[in-house]
Design a protein around this motif. Structure first.
Motif, PDB file in Angstrom:
ATOM      1  N   ASN A  74      43.429 -93.069  52.343  1.00 14.40           N
ATOM      2  CA  ASN A  74      42.459 -91.760  52.293  1.00 14.40           C
ATOM      3  C   ASN A  74      43.400 -90.858  52.097  1.00 14.40           C
ATOM      4  OD1 ASN A  74      39.956 -93.084  52.638  1.00 14.40           O
ATOM      5  ND2 ASN A  74      40.024 -93.020  54.785  1.00 14.40           N
ATOM      6  N   ASP A  75      44.483 -90.796  53.016  1.00 12.58           N
ATOM      7  CA  ASP A  75      45.649 -89.722  52.675  1.00 12.58           C
ATOM      8  C   ASP A  75      46.202 -89.549  51.013  1.00 12.58           C
ATOM      9  OD1 ASP A  75      45.530 -89.020  55.327  1.00 12.58           O
ATOM     10  OD2 ASP A  75      47.241 -90.375  56.057  1.00 12.58           O
ATOM     11  N   CYS A  76      46.243 -90.425  50.320  1.00 13.15           N
ATOM     12  CA  CYS A  76      46.684 -90.545  49.024  1.00 13.15           C
ATOM     13  C   CYS A  76      45.511 -89.896  48.234  1.00 13.15           C
ATOM     14  CB  CYS A  76      46.655 -91.966  48.669  1.00 13.15           C
ATOM     15  SG  CYS A  76      48.296 -93.003  49.338  1.00 13.15           S
ATOM     16  N   ALA A  77      44.213 -90.030  48.482  1.00 16.67           N
ATOM     17  CA  ALA A  77      43.301 -89.562  47.843  1.00 16.67           C
ATOM     18  C   ALA A  77      43.290 -88.064  47.870  1.00 16.67           C
ATOM     19  CB  ALA A  77      41.804 -90.058  48.098  1.00 16.67           C
ATOM     20  N   ALA A  78      43.542 -87.703  49.353  1.00 17.93           N
ATOM     21  CA  ALA A  78      43.406 -86.158  49.534  1.00 17.93           C
ATOM     22  C   ALA A  78      44.659 -85.433  48.799  1.00 17.93           C
ATOM     23  CB  ALA A  78      43.622 -85.961  51.172  1.00 17.93           C
ATOM     24  N   ARG A  79      45.953 -86.294  48.892  1.00 17.13           N
ATOM     25  CA  ARG A  79      46.921 -85.720  48.127  1.00 17.13           C
ATOM     26  C   ARG A  79      46.906 -85.476  46.496  1.00 17.13           C
ATOM     27  NH1 ARG A  79      52.045 -86.846  50.567  1.00 17.13           N
ATOM     28  NH2 ARG A  79      52.771 -85.689  48.820  1.00 17.13           N
ATOM     29  N   LEU A  80      46.150 -86.424  46.237  1.00 15.64           N
ATOM     30  CA  LEU A  80      46.012 -86.448  44.677  1.00 15.64           C
ATOM     31  C   LEU A  80      44.566 -85.252  44.326  1.00 15.64           C
ATOM     32  CD1 LEU A  80      46.363 -87.796  41.958  1.00 15.64           C
ATOM     33  CD2 LEU A  80      44.672 -89.607  42.706  1.00 15.64           C
ATOM     34  N   VAL A  81      44.023 -85.223  45.068  1.00 13.43           N
ATOM     35  CA  VAL A  81      42.884 -83.934  45.157  1.00 13.43           C
ATOM     36  C   VAL A  81      43.652 -82.649  44.884  1.00 13.43           C
ATOM     37  CG1 VAL A  81      41.035 -82.745  46.204  1.00 13.43           C
ATOM     38  CG2 VAL A  81      40.925 -85.088  45.957  1.00 13.43           C
ATOM     39  N   ASP A  82      44.607 -82.398  45.959  1.00  9.98           N
ATOM     40  CA  ASP A  82      45.466 -81.219  45.582  1.00  9.98           C
ATOM     41  C   ASP A  82      46.186 -81.034  44.549  1.00  9.98           C
ATOM     42  OD1 ASP A  82      44.469 -80.801  48.324  1.00  9.98           O
ATOM     43  OD2 ASP A  82      46.239 -81.364  49.411  1.00  9.98           O
ATOM     44  N   ALA A  83      46.834 -82.189  44.176  1.00  8.69           N
ATOM     45  CA  ALA A  83      47.755 -82.170  42.777  1.00  8.69           C
ATOM     46  C   ALA A  83      46.677 -81.926  41.566  1.00  8.69           C
ATOM     47  CB  ALA A  83      48.332 -83.746  42.619  1.00  8.69           C
ATOM     48  N   ILE A  84      45.564 -82.550  41.374  1.00  8.10           N
ATOM     49  CA  ILE A  84      44.752 -82.335  40.258  1.00  8.10           C
ATOM     50  C   ILE A  84      43.969 -80.738  40.453  1.00  8.10           C
ATOM     51  CG2 ILE A  84      42.586 -82.745  39.426  1.00  8.10           C
ATOM     52  CD1 ILE A  84      43.302 -85.731  40.427  1.00  8.10           C
ATOM     53  N   THR A  85      43.968 -80.231  41.657  1.00 10.81           N
ATOM     54  CA  THR A  85      43.206 -79.208  41.862  1.00 10.81           C
ATOM     55  C   THR A  85      44.293 -78.006  41.423  1.00 10.81           C
ATOM     56  OG1 THR A  85      41.808 -79.872  43.574  1.00 10.81           O
ATOM     57  CG2 THR A  85      42.354 -77.461  43.261  1.00 10.81           C
ATOM     58  N   SER A  86      45.657 -78.279  41.824  1.00 13.88           N
ATOM     59  CA  SER A  86      46.752 -77.495  41.173  1.00 13.88           C
ATOM     60  C   SER A  86      46.900 -77.404  39.792  1.00 13.88           C
ATOM     61  CB  SER A  86      48.066 -77.801  42.033  1.00 13.88           C
ATOM     62  OG  SER A  86      49.401 -76.995  41.441  1.00 13.88           O
ATOM     63  N   ARG A  87      46.732 -78.538  39.185  1.00 15.18           N
ATOM     64  CA  ARG A  87      47.055 -78.803  37.674  1.00 15.18           C
ATOM     65  C   ARG A  87      45.754 -78.023  36.940  1.00 15.18           C
ATOM     66  NH1 ARG A  87      50.611 -82.348  35.024  1.00 15.18           N
ATOM     67  NH2 ARG A  87      49.974 -82.494  32.985  1.00 15.18           N
ATOM     68  N   LEU A  88      44.554 -78.364  37.521  1.00 17.38           N
ATOM     69  CA  LEU A  88      43.495 -77.865  36.913  1.00 17.38           C
ATOM     70  C   LEU A  88      42.535 -76.861  37.648  1.00 17.38           C
ATOM     71  CD1 LEU A  88      42.243 -81.126  34.861  1.00 17.38           C
ATOM     72  CD2 LEU A  88      43.237 -79.118  34.006  1.00 17.38           C
ATOM     73  N   PRO A  89      43.055 -75.661  38.230  1.00 19.02           N
ATOM     74  CA  PRO A  89      42.160 -74.856  39.038  1.00 19.02           C
ATOM     75  C   PRO A  89      40.873 -74.603  38.375  1.00 19.02           C
ATOM     76  CG  PRO A  89      44.238 -73.732  37.927  1.00 19.02           C
ATOM     77  CD  PRO A  89      44.309 -75.121  37.610  1.00 19.02           C
ATOM     78  N   GLY A  90      39.917 -74.358  39.299  1.00 19.28           N
ATOM     79  CA  GLY A  90      38.696 -73.988  38.799  1.00 19.28           C
ATOM     80  C   GLY A  90      37.997 -75.241  38.584  1.00 19.28           C
ATOM     81  N   THR A  91      38.332 -76.322  38.602  1.00 22.18           N
ATOM     82  CA  THR A  91      37.481 -77.585  38.540  1.00 22.18           C
ATOM     83  C   THR A  91      36.469 -78.065  39.466  1.00 22.18           C
ATOM     84  OG1 THR A  91      39.252 -78.699  37.148  1.00 22.18           O
ATOM     85  CG2 THR A  91      37.551 -80.025  37.911  1.00 22.18           C
ATOM     86  N   ASP A  92      35.342 -78.226  39.147  1.00 19.16           N
ATOM     87  CA  ASP A  92      34.510 -78.717  40.149  1.00 19.16           C
ATOM     88  C   ASP A  92      34.878 -79.608  41.366  1.00 19.16           C
ATOM     89  OD1 ASP A  92      31.783 -79.021  41.626  1.00 19.16           O
ATOM     90  OD2 ASP A  92      31.745 -80.959  40.590  1.00 19.16           O
ATOM     91  N   PRO A  93      34.857 -79.255  42.646  1.00 15.52           N
ATOM     92  CA  PRO A  93      35.642 -80.121  43.623  1.00 15.52           C
ATOM     93  C   PRO A  93      34.982 -81.439  43.662  1.00 15.52           C
ATOM     94  CG  PRO A  93      35.086 -77.942  44.557  1.00 15.52           C
ATOM     95  CD  PRO A  93      34.516 -78.048  43.293  1.00 15.52           C
ATOM     96  N   LEU A  94      33.718 -81.639  43.571  1.00 11.05           N
ATOM     97  CA  LEU A  94      33.059 -82.845  43.410  1.00 11.05           C
ATOM     98  C   LEU A  94      33.814 -83.784  42.378  1.00 11.05           C
ATOM     99  CD1 LEU A  94      31.042 -85.109  44.491  1.00 11.05           C
ATOM    100  CD2 LEU A  94      29.393 -83.981  43.143  1.00 11.05           C
ATOM    101  N   THR A  95      33.854 -83.311  41.333  1.00 12.62           N
ATOM    102  CA  THR A  95      34.493 -83.765  39.956  1.00 12.62           C
ATOM    103  C   THR A  95      35.951 -84.276  40.611  1.00 12.62           C
ATOM    104  OG1 THR A  95      33.102 -82.752  38.467  1.00 12.62           O
ATOM    105  CG2 THR A  95      35.063 -83.768  37.687  1.00 12.62           C
ATOM    106  N   VAL A  96      36.749 -83.517  41.061  1.00 14.00           N
ATOM    107  CA  VAL A  96      37.898 -83.862  41.282  1.00 14.00           C
ATOM    108  C   VAL A  96      38.293 -84.912  42.336  1.00 14.00           C
ATOM    109  CG1 VAL A  96      40.306 -82.867  42.285  1.00 14.00           C
ATOM    110  CG2 VAL A  96      38.697 -81.523  40.791  1.00 14.00           C
ATOM    111  N   SER A  97      36.960 -84.957  43.362  1.00 17.99           N
ATOM    112  CA  SER A  97      37.199 -85.980  44.401  1.00 17.99           C
ATOM    113  C   SER A  97      36.642 -87.252  43.907  1.00 17.99           C
ATOM    114  CB  SER A  97      36.093 -85.363  45.663  1.00 17.99           C
ATOM    115  OG  SER A  97      36.113 -86.471  46.486  1.00 17.99           O
TER     116      SER A  97
END
Length: 225
Positions: free
Chosen positions: A139-162
């Protein structure tokens, strides 16, 4: 001699200070001590006092580095994920996210970071408590990955990223499970190379839409006149 351009001047990271090196060494000593106790005596033996004593630090120092005993045991997974994410961040920004993730795993040269993670995942198969700890780690890995993807693609829908991040984590867990079934506890470099290959194959399947699962269309039947 040409002067560095404004875009590159001063961008090289400063070497770590002796204090930073000592802190990294202390943190690693604590993680190594926790893993050694786990191997030798099982999870019940892994207490903050015993880990601190084995690492040559005080109980207070232990909790200065790790808020809980579980976070110390998750240290190898955290280090592995941090390393892969660093490689991920170096991938070209115009590269699709999944391709960047596959490239990051393919570029992993230091399998020593993968070995303790593989060991913990394998051990969790015989310990419900350790299995719960592994779930927390994923679960921690998933949260870290969410942060990395959000940083790379800001503005992306949070549900899609999750959903995307958790799909990658699920593929990774499946790769580990497949490796466990065939490795029989083998942590040799050759075995870890196969694990790395399983991980990249799992992500490539996710990237390519599982082409081997595409069911061919049934042949059309000819109606009789």
């Amino acid at each position: 001699m040409t002067s560095p351009s404004p875009d590159t001047a001063g961008t090289e990271a400063a070497p770590p200070s002796r204090r930073e090196i000592n802190k990294t060494a202390t943190r690693q000593a604590i993680v190594d001590a926790a893993l050694a106790l786990l191997r030798a005596e099982g999870l019940e033996a892994v207490t903050a006092d015993r880990v601190a004593e084995s690492a040559g630090v005080s109980r207070r120092t232990f909790f200065n580095y790790f808020s809980t005993l579980e976070s110390a045991l998750n240290g190898p997974t955290e280090a592995f994920v941090e390393h892969v994410l660093q490689i991920f961040e170096t991938q070209p920004r115009d590269l699709p996210i999944m391709s960047a993730a596959v490239n990051a795993l393919n570029a992993l040269a230091d399998r020593s970071l993968l070995a303790p993670v593989a060991e913990l995942v394998a051990a969790a198969h015989t310990s419900p408590q350790l299995d719960r700890l592994q779930l927390e780690s994923w679960n921690d890995c998933a949260a870290r990955l969410v942060d990395a993807i959000t940083s790379r693609l800001p503005g992306t829908d949070p549900l899609t990223v999750s959903v995307f991040a958790n799909s990658i984590i699920g593929a990774g867990r499946a790769a580990f499970e497949h490796w466990i079934q065939t490795a029989n506890g083998d942590l040799s470099d050759a075995s870890l190379a196969r694990l790395q290959d399983h991980l990249t194959t799992a992500l490539a399947q996710l990237r390519d839409g599982f082409p081997t699962l595409n069911v061919p269309a049934a042949p059309a039947t000819t109606r009789e006149a």
